[in-house]
Design an enzyme around this catalytic site. Structure first.
Site, PDB file in Angstrom:
ATOM      1  N   ARG A 229     -10.797   3.838  -1.652  1.00 44.98           N
ATOM      2  CA  ARG A 229     -10.321   3.051  -0.501  1.00 44.98           C
ATOM      3  C   ARG A 229     -10.601   3.838   0.778  1.00 44.98           C
ATOM      4  O   ARG A 229      -9.785   4.672   1.191  1.00 44.98           O
ATOM      5  CB  ARG A 229      -8.816   2.803  -0.609  1.00 44.98           C
ATOM      6  CG  ARG A 229      -8.385   1.877  -1.752  1.00 44.98           C
ATOM      7  CD  ARG A 229      -6.865   1.732  -1.731  1.00 44.98           C
ATOM      8  NE  ARG A 229      -6.391   0.580  -2.455  1.00 44.98           N
ATOM      9  CZ  ARG A 229      -5.907   0.618  -3.707  1.00 44.98           C
ATOM     10  NH1 ARG A 229      -5.862   1.744  -4.365  1.00 44.98           N
ATOM     11  NH2 ARG A 229      -5.467  -0.490  -4.284  1.00 44.98           N
TER      12      ARG A 229
ATOM     13  N   HIS B 212       0.819  -1.214   0.000  1.00 36.64           N
ATOM     14  CA  HIS B 212       0.000   0.000   0.000  1.00 36.64           C
ATOM     15  C   HIS B 212       0.847   1.256   0.000  1.00 36.64           C
ATOM     16  O   HIS B 212       0.427   2.291  -0.489  1.00 36.64           O
ATOM     17  CB  HIS B 212      -1.019  -0.044   1.139  1.00 36.64           C
ATOM     18  CG  HIS B 212      -2.123  -0.990   0.834  1.00 36.64           C
ATOM     19  ND1 HIS B 212      -2.134  -2.273   1.294  1.00 36.64           N
ATOM     20  CD2 HIS B 212      -3.204  -0.856   0.020  1.00 36.64           C
ATOM     21  CE1 HIS B 212      -3.202  -2.895   0.815  1.00 36.64           C
ATOM     22  NE2 HIS B 212      -3.863  -2.064   0.042  1.00 36.64           N
TER      23      HIS B 212
ATOM     24  N   GLU C 111     -10.796 -11.079  -4.692  1.00 40.13           N
ATOM     25  CA  GLU C 111      -9.361 -10.940  -4.432  1.00 40.13           C
ATOM     26  C   GLU C 111      -8.803 -12.090  -3.601  1.00 40.13           C
ATOM     27  O   GLU C 111      -7.637 -12.095  -3.232  1.00 40.13           O
ATOM     28  CB  GLU C 111      -9.051  -9.583  -3.797  1.00 40.13           C
ATOM     29  CG  GLU C 111      -9.913  -9.202  -2.617  1.00 40.13           C
ATOM     30  CD  GLU C 111      -9.612  -7.793  -2.089  1.00 40.13           C
ATOM     31  OE1 GLU C 111      -8.618  -7.191  -2.488  1.00 40.13           O
ATOM     32  OE2 GLU C 111     -10.397  -7.323  -1.249  1.00 40.13           O
TER      33      GLU C 111
ATOM     34  N   CYS D 161      -9.672  -3.590 -10.432  1.00 37.12           N
ATOM     35  CA  CYS D 161      -9.288  -2.350  -9.757  1.00 37.12           C
ATOM     36  C   CYS D 161      -7.933  -2.485  -9.062  1.00 37.12           C
ATOM     37  O   CYS D 161      -7.492  -1.573  -8.382  1.00 37.12           O
ATOM     38  CB  CYS D 161     -10.359  -1.895  -8.774  1.00 37.12           C
ATOM     39  SG  CYS D 161     -10.598  -3.046  -7.423  1.00 37.12           S
TER      40      CYS D 161
ATOM     41  N   ASN E  31      -4.199  -7.186  -6.747  1.00 33.59           N
ATOM     42  CA  ASN E  31      -3.058  -7.094  -5.820  1.00 33.59           C
ATOM     43  C   ASN E  31      -3.112  -8.224  -4.794  1.00 33.59           C
ATOM     44  O   ASN E  31      -2.133  -8.922  -4.552  1.00 33.59           O
ATOM     45  CB  ASN E  31      -3.064  -5.757  -5.077  1.00 33.59           C
ATOM     46  CG  ASN E  31      -3.128  -4.586  -6.027  1.00 33.59           C
ATOM     47  OD1 ASN E  31      -2.711  -4.718  -7.157  1.00 33.59           O
ATOM     48  ND2 ASN E  31      -3.665  -3.472  -5.570  1.00 33.59           N
ATOM     49  N   ASP E  32      -4.297  -8.372  -4.203  1.00 32.19           N
ATOM     50  CA  ASP E  32      -4.431  -9.441  -3.220  1.00 32.19           C
ATOM     51  C   ASP E  32      -4.609 -10.794  -3.891  1.00 32.19           C
ATOM     52  O   ASP E  32      -4.134 -11.806  -3.371  1.00 32.19           O
ATOM     53  CB  ASP E  32      -5.610  -9.159  -2.268  1.00 32.19           C
ATOM     54  CG  ASP E  32      -5.195  -8.215  -1.167  1.00 32.19           C
ATOM     55  OD1 ASP E  32      -4.118  -8.432  -0.582  1.00 32.19           O
ATOM     56  OD2 ASP E  32      -5.921  -7.237  -0.908  1.00 32.19           O
TER      57      ASP E  32
ATOM     58  N   ARG F  40       2.734  -9.348  -0.437  1.00 31.60           N
ATOM     59  CA  ARG F  40       2.902  -8.225  -1.365  1.00 31.60           C
ATOM     60  C   ARG F  40       3.783  -7.113  -0.805  1.00 31.60           C
ATOM     61  O   ARG F  40       4.179  -6.204  -1.530  1.00 31.60           O
ATOM     62  CB  ARG F  40       1.534  -7.681  -1.801  1.00 31.60           C
ATOM     63  CG  ARG F  40       0.702  -7.141  -0.685  1.00 31.60           C
ATOM     64  CD  ARG F  40      -0.751  -6.949  -1.122  1.00 31.60           C
ATOM     65  NE  ARG F  40      -1.023  -5.601  -1.585  1.00 31.60           N
ATOM     66  CZ  ARG F  40      -2.245  -5.089  -1.714  1.00 31.60           C
ATOM     67  NH1 ARG F  40      -3.315  -5.831  -1.458  1.00 31.60           N
ATOM     68  NH2 ARG F  40      -2.421  -3.866  -2.118  1.00 31.60           N
TER      69      ARG F  40
HETATM   70  C1  PEP Z   1      -6.423  -5.291  -4.589  1.00 28.76           C
HETATM   71  O1  PEP Z   1      -6.183  -6.107  -3.689  1.00 28.76           O
HETATM   72  O2  PEP Z   1      -6.125  -5.484  -5.802  1.00 28.76           O
HETATM   73  C2  PEP Z   1      -7.092  -4.020  -4.291  1.00 28.76           C
HETATM   74  C3  PEP Z   1      -7.503  -3.214  -5.243  1.00 28.76           C
HETATM   75  O3  PEP Z   1      -7.227  -3.690  -2.976  1.00 28.76           O
HETATM   76  P1  PEP Z   1      -6.031  -3.151  -2.070  1.00 28.76           P
HETATM   77  O4  PEP Z   1      -4.844  -2.899  -2.978  1.00 28.76           O
HETATM   78  O5  PEP Z   1      -6.498  -1.913  -1.411  1.00 28.76           O
HETATM   79  O6  PEP Z   1      -5.795  -4.273  -1.127  1.00 28.76           O
HETATM   80 MG    MG Z   2      -7.099  -5.830  -1.758  1.00 28.27          MG
END
Ligand code: PEP
Ligand code: MG
Length: 589
Positions: free
Chosen positions: A314, A207, A449, A520, A472-473, A483
């Site tokens: 977010r 993040h 995710e 996203c 991402n997750d 990550r």
């Molecule tokens: C993701 O996990 O891809 C996502 C968009 O949420 P975050 O990056 O806030 O965990």
């Molecule tokens: Mg996420």
């Protein structure tokens, strides 16, 4: 940047992972980790008085710094910030911090840093024994105040929010060099305009990296020892595209990079020409290009990018660096502000995704062994129904003022979804009873995710209005790669065949049930993946505004029919080593 001159010290370069492209040239500003640097030494008796004076002066300097910060807070700064600084000032004035360390210096003949650190540890222990959670958490304030004092004692430059007015004016030429920066710290940097941001640790989709990208400045993570190797004030070049930092560049290198920097800005300027062009492929497929935001102020960048909606807000960042959870009214105002500013365009607001690397406070560390697998996001909200209820009410109230959709993060079972729906119903009933207007048919979407949700996407699609893939997750959980951990960052690959299969399954589930599917996660903003994602069937991508135009450029040069057949070929492969060159080859077509 006329003040930038090449240095005569020896030049060297450090390599890391570029997380936000572009070139910055500026002076290093070391964000210190002062508490880790405190050493213990004994003083001869004749130096004790001097040490006590040194301590008094440090307290005085911090007091003045805090007063300057308080008086220079902008009108838009959150109200808590002034209160927060006042608390720090009163802690500093308290005898336990301003007097007791002097007694320790006199008694133990030790250095001032050590004395105040001992006293801090004692106070923290006392706070930890307090039952009341709110009071217990005040230990973080003590730590922050002491850290400021120690920084002064160690002769460190002070943290970002401590910059003097003069230095703030030069921020454009300042590059932050930190060991690590928490998302809660990084969100505060949004108020400043640094030239770049580099850290020793971190992963591409941590993040912190995501926030760095949203600041739209070059950033590099995983540099390992940047903080040790770079001195404060040194001239450095940050090449975010290549992931390289050049320290003390020679005259020639500096000239070369100034040229590259100009070229980069020129390319960015050129991209702006397609801001109002519709994102349509050459054979007529329209793609919705939406933006991701963290705070309401980001809407400005969304508008500048030409995005036609917000695909991910977010909301957890609204909860960070606060003494208390934001109440319903504060949340309502934030959501309403975004909804109104977008004038009827879709605004997808995600419910709280706190936990894992997103903690409310920079100093909070999760004490569970695997925080990414722990009580985060919707799991946390369901275990704290009052917090969830407050947010759902705020979202519903704001839905009266724009085109708001609700998005639930981290779903893994249908029962979480059903419980969420019950709570949403309950929030609707409570508002109806009070005659508060809201959108009765507000759309409810779920983030895909967690692999379990992707595999079972059809069942989720049946009970939801839309799906949004959080790559991402999804990558983190599919490949079992943290990550945020730079040690395994080289294994984090969105093109892994298993990741592509899960994305494809989700797209098919949405298509079968007539529900829209978006991406996203950071994949959506990577122009090298745009053609593949469109070929796989995605028609909605949500990304940081700074990536939007380069993604749009890819779309404008694409033939959907060709992308579909190329994507099929990619999906037929089970070997990452074959997939990567194939995607690169198809990108050139
Ligand atoms: C993701 O996990 O891809 C996502 C968009 O949420 P975050 O990056 O806030 O965990
Ligand atoms: Mg996420």
């Amino acid at each position: 940047m006329s003040n930038i001159e090449p240095s005569h010290q020896s030049s060297f370069s450090i390599h890391g992972i570029g997380v936000s492209s572009g070139i910055a040239i500026g002076q290093a500003h070391l964000v210190s980790n002062a508490l880790l640097e405190v050493v213990h030494y004994q003083l001869p008796p004749h130096l004790i008085n001097e040490e006590v004076t040194r301590f008094d002066n440090a307290i005085l300097t911090v007091k003045k710094d805090l007063e300057v910060i308080r008086s220079s807070l902008s009108k838009n700064a959150p109200a808590e910030l002034a209160a927060f600084i006042s608390t720090h000032l009163s802690m500093l004035a308290d005898k336990s911090l301003s007097e007791v360390p002097k007694e320790i210096i006199r008694k133990e003949h030790c250095n001032a840093e050590w004395a105040i650190k001992q006293q801090m540890d004692d106070i923290v222990d006392q706070f930890e024994a307090i039952e009341d959670e709110y009071l217990r958490e005040r230990k973080h304030d003590v730590v922050q105040v002491v850290e400021r004092v120690i920084k002064v004692l160690l002769g460190h430059p002070r943290q970002a929010p401590n910059l003097t007015k003069e230095k703030q004016q030069q921020e454009n030429a300042i590059i932050l060099v930190a060991h690590d920066i928490s998302p809660a710290d990084a969100i505060q940097f949004k108020q400043h305009h640094f030239a770049a941001f580099i850290t020793d640790v971190g992963g591409v989709t941590s993040h912190t990296a995501i926030l760095a990208r949203s600041l739209n400045i070059p950033s590099i993570v995983a540099l390992q020892r940047a903080r040790d190797l770079i001195n404060d004030g040194e001239l450095i070049i940050v090449d975010g595209s290549l992931g390289v930092v050049i320290v003390n560049p020679s005259k020639e290198i500096l000239a070369e990079y100034k040229l590259r920097q100009d070229q980069w800005s020129l390319e960015q300027q050129k991209l702006k020409r397609i801001k109002s062009t519709k994102a349509v492929t050459m054979d007529g497929t329209t793609i919705d290009l939406y933006a991701n935001i963290e705070v309401p102020e980001d809407v400005e960048a969304v508008k500048a990018s030409g995005a036609t909606g917000i695909g991910l807000y977010r909301t957890e960042f609204l909860f960070m660096n606060k003494r208390e959870m934001p109440d319903e009214e504060e949340q309502f105002q934030a959501y309403k502000q975004v909804a109104e500013a977008m004038h009827g365009l879709p605004v997808t607001i995600r419910t709280l995704d706190l936990g894992a690397d997103k903690q409310m406070n920079p100093d909070s560390v999760s004490d569970c062994a695997n925080p990414a697998l722990g009580l985060r996001a919707v799991r946390l909200c369901l275990s704290e129904p009052q917090i969830f209820h407050t947010q759902l009410r705020a979202l519903l109230r704001a839905s009266h003022y724009g085109n708001i959709k609700i998005l639930i993060p981290m779903l893994s079972t249908l029962s979480e979804l059903r419980q969420t729906k019950l709570l949403l119903e309950r929030a609707k009933i409570s508002l109806s009873k009070q005659n508060v207007p809201f959108n009765e048919s507000i759309a409810l979407g779920g983030m895909i995710e967690v692999p379990a949700a992707a595999i079972n996407a059809e069942a989720f699609a049946k009970e939801l209005d839309f799906l949004s893939i959080g790559t991402n997750d999804l990558i983190q959980y599919t490949l079992a790669i943290d990550r945020t951990d730079d040690a395994v960052a080289h294994l984090y690959n969105p093109l892994h065949p298993s990741v592509l299969k899960l994305i494809s399954m989700t797209i098919k589930a949405g298509a079968k049930l007539g529900k829209s599917v978006a991406v996203c996660g950071e994949m959506a903003g990577d122009a090298k993946l745009t053609k593949l994602l469109i070929g796989m069937g995605l028609r909605q991508l949500s990304m940081h505004p700074s990536n939007l135009l380069s993604v749009k450029q890819q779309i404008l040069h694409s033939q959907t029919a060709k992308l579909i057949s190329n994507a099929r070929k990619v999906l037929n492969h089970t070997d990452l080593e074959k997939i990567e060159p194939l995607v690169a080859k198809f990108n050139l077509q």
